[in-house]
Design a protein around this motif. Sequence first.
Motif, PDB file in Angstrom:
ATOM      1  N   TYR A 173       0.844  -1.185   0.000  1.00  0.00           N
ATOM      2  CA  TYR A 173       0.000   0.000   0.000  1.00  0.00           C
ATOM      3  C   TYR A 173       0.877   1.232   0.000  1.00  0.00           C
ATOM      4  N   THR A 174       0.277   2.361  -0.306  1.00  0.00           N
ATOM      5  CA  THR A 174       1.028   3.601  -0.327  1.00  0.00           C
ATOM      6  C   THR A 174       0.393   4.607   0.618  1.00  0.00           C
ATOM      7  N   ILE A 175       1.253   5.345   1.280  1.00  0.00           N
ATOM      8  CA  ILE A 175       0.839   6.494   2.083  1.00  0.00           C
ATOM      9  C   ILE A 175       1.523   7.689   1.437  1.00  0.00           C
ATOM     10  N   ASN A 176       0.711   8.552   0.832  1.00  0.00           N
ATOM     11  CA  ASN A 176       1.257   9.720   0.126  1.00  0.00           C
ATOM     12  C   ASN A 176       2.386   9.321  -0.829  1.00  0.00           C
ATOM     13  N   ALA A 177       2.140   8.286  -1.618  1.00  0.00           N
ATOM     14  CA  ALA A 177       3.042   7.777  -2.662  1.00  0.00           C
ATOM     15  C   ALA A 177       4.246   7.006  -2.121  1.00  0.00           C
ATOM     16  N   GLU A 178       4.374   6.827  -0.812  1.00  0.00           N
ATOM     17  CA  GLU A 178       5.443   6.009  -0.232  1.00  0.00           C
ATOM     18  C   GLU A 178       4.945   4.564  -0.146  1.00  0.00           C
ATOM     19  N   SER A 179       5.599   3.660  -0.842  1.00  0.00           N
ATOM     20  CA  SER A 179       5.168   2.271  -0.900  1.00  0.00           C
ATOM     21  C   SER A 179       5.630   1.491   0.332  1.00  0.00           C
ATOM     22  N   LEU A 180       4.687   0.710   0.900  1.00  0.00           N
ATOM     23  CA  LEU A 180       4.953  -0.056   2.118  1.00  0.00           C
ATOM     24  C   LEU A 180       4.336  -1.441   2.007  1.00  0.00           C
ATOM     25  N   HIS A 181       4.827  -2.382   2.823  1.00  0.00           N
ATOM     26  CA  HIS A 181       4.197  -3.694   2.933  1.00  0.00           C
ATOM     27  C   HIS A 181       2.885  -3.540   3.684  1.00  0.00           C
ATOM     28  N   LEU A 182       1.896  -4.342   3.320  1.00  0.00           N
ATOM     29  CA  LEU A 182       0.607  -4.277   4.007  1.00  0.00           C
ATOM     30  C   LEU A 182       0.791  -4.517   5.504  1.00  0.00           C
ATOM     31  N   PRO A 183       0.117  -3.743   6.331  1.00  0.00           N
ATOM     32  CA  PRO A 183       0.238  -3.929   7.783  1.00  0.00           C
ATOM     33  C   PRO A 183      -0.511  -5.178   8.234  1.00  0.00           C
ATOM     34  N   ASP A 184       0.056  -5.889   9.203  1.00  0.00           N
ATOM     35  CA  ASP A 184      -0.606  -7.075   9.751  1.00  0.00           C
ATOM     36  C   ASP A 184      -1.681  -6.693  10.760  1.00  0.00           C
ATOM     37  N   ASP A 185      -1.405  -5.649  11.534  1.00  0.00           N
ATOM     38  CA  ASP A 185      -2.337  -5.284  12.599  1.00  0.00           C
ATOM     39  C   ASP A 185      -2.454  -3.764  12.677  1.00  0.00           C
ATOM     40  N   LEU A 186      -3.359  -3.308  13.515  1.00  0.00           N
ATOM     41  CA  LEU A 186      -3.624  -1.879  13.666  1.00  0.00           C
ATOM     42  C   LEU A 186      -2.377  -1.131  14.120  1.00  0.00           C
ATOM     43  N   ASN A 187      -1.610  -1.705  15.014  1.00  0.00           N
ATOM     44  CA  ASN A 187      -0.389  -1.066  15.491  1.00  0.00           C
ATOM     45  C   ASN A 187       0.595  -0.828  14.345  1.00  0.00           C
ATOM     46  N   ASP A 188       0.750  -1.802  13.442  1.00  0.00           N
ATOM     47  CA  ASP A 188       1.631  -1.627  12.282  1.00  0.00           C
ATOM     48  C   ASP A 188       1.168  -0.454  11.419  1.00  0.00           C
ATOM     49  N   PHE A 189      -0.141  -0.364  11.195  1.00  0.00           N
ATOM     50  CA  PHE A 189      -0.683   0.720  10.379  1.00  0.00           C
ATOM     51  C   PHE A 189      -0.400   2.075  11.023  1.00  0.00           C
ATOM     52  N   ILE A 190      -0.631   2.191  12.317  1.00  0.00           N
ATOM     53  CA  ILE A 190      -0.369   3.445  13.029  1.00  0.00           C
ATOM     54  C   ILE A 190       1.107   3.815  12.931  1.00  0.00           C
ATOM     55  N   ASN A 191       1.987   2.840  13.126  1.00  0.00           N
ATOM     56  CA  ASN A 191       3.428   3.097  13.013  1.00  0.00           C
ATOM     57  C   ASN A 191       3.806   3.560  11.611  1.00  0.00           C
ATOM     58  N   ASP A 192       3.252   2.924  10.578  1.00  0.00           N
ATOM     59  CA  ASP A 192       3.535   3.324   9.197  1.00  0.00           C
ATOM     60  C   ASP A 192       3.096   4.767   8.952  1.00  0.00           C
ATOM     61  N   CYS A 193       1.912   5.113   9.425  1.00  0.00           N
ATOM     62  CA  CYS A 193       1.411   6.482   9.243  1.00  0.00           C
ATOM     63  C   CYS A 193       2.297   7.485   9.956  1.00  0.00           C
ATOM     64  N   ARG A 194       2.705   7.171  11.162  1.00  0.00           N
ATOM     65  CA  ARG A 194       3.569   8.088  11.917  1.00  0.00           C
ATOM     66  C   ARG A 194       4.895   8.305  11.202  1.00  0.00           C
ATOM     67  N   ARG A 195       5.492   7.221  10.688  1.00  0.00           N
ATOM     68  CA  ARG A 195       6.761   7.349   9.953  1.00  0.00           C
ATOM     69  C   ARG A 195       6.586   8.199   8.693  1.00  0.00           C
ATOM     70  N   ALA A 196       5.401   8.141   8.095  1.00  0.00           N
ATOM     71  CA  ALA A 196       5.122   8.917   6.883  1.00  0.00           C
ATOM     72  C   ALA A 196       4.668  10.339   7.203  1.00  0.00           C
ATOM     73  N   GLY A 197       4.570  10.674   8.493  1.00  0.00           N
ATOM     74  CA  GLY A 197       4.179  12.020   8.892  1.00  0.00           C
ATOM     75  C   GLY A 197       2.682  12.277   8.863  1.00  0.00           C
ATOM     76  N   VAL A 198       1.890  11.203   8.868  1.00  0.00           N
ATOM     77  CA  VAL A 198       0.433  11.332   8.843  1.00  0.00           C
ATOM     78  C   VAL A 198      -0.097  11.228  10.267  1.00  0.00           C
ATOM     79  N   LYS A 199      -0.764  12.271  10.706  1.00  0.00           N
ATOM     80  CA  LYS A 199      -1.333  12.319  12.056  1.00  0.00           C
ATOM     81  C   LYS A 199      -2.699  11.634  12.029  1.00  0.00           C
TER      82      LYS A 199
END
Length: 114
Positions: A67-93
């Motif tokens: 999946y992509t967050i603002n065009a940054e490609s990432l592996h699909l998150p396994d759980d909610l915590n992974d998704f939150i961490n990915d968003c934080r690293r991408a600067g998405v609040k």
Amino acid sequence: MQSVCLKEFVQYFPSVPQEYAQKLYMQPFYPQNIPALFEGWEYYAYCGCYIDSSEDRNIIRFGESSYTINAESLHLPDDLNDFINDCRRAGVKLIWSEEMADELWFRSTATHKN
């Protein structure tokens, strides 16, 4: 309430039972739950993506294996915590929805008292 990763949540809010927080954060992640979990997010079928209502207008698009967050490609998150961490690293609040904030605070403390 701004979402934080599980490790920070447990550290900042020790009154919430750790097992309860862990159960919520470690639940499997499903993209279709984004609007229910976080404030300001909507799914736009015509472009196949989730867009938030912030000034930044963040965009999340899901594929079959990534999946992509603002065009940054990432592996699909396994759980909610992974998704939150990915968003934080991408600067998405991410802001918890009112329902999810209630789940974290009111139900966890009621469960803990019983």
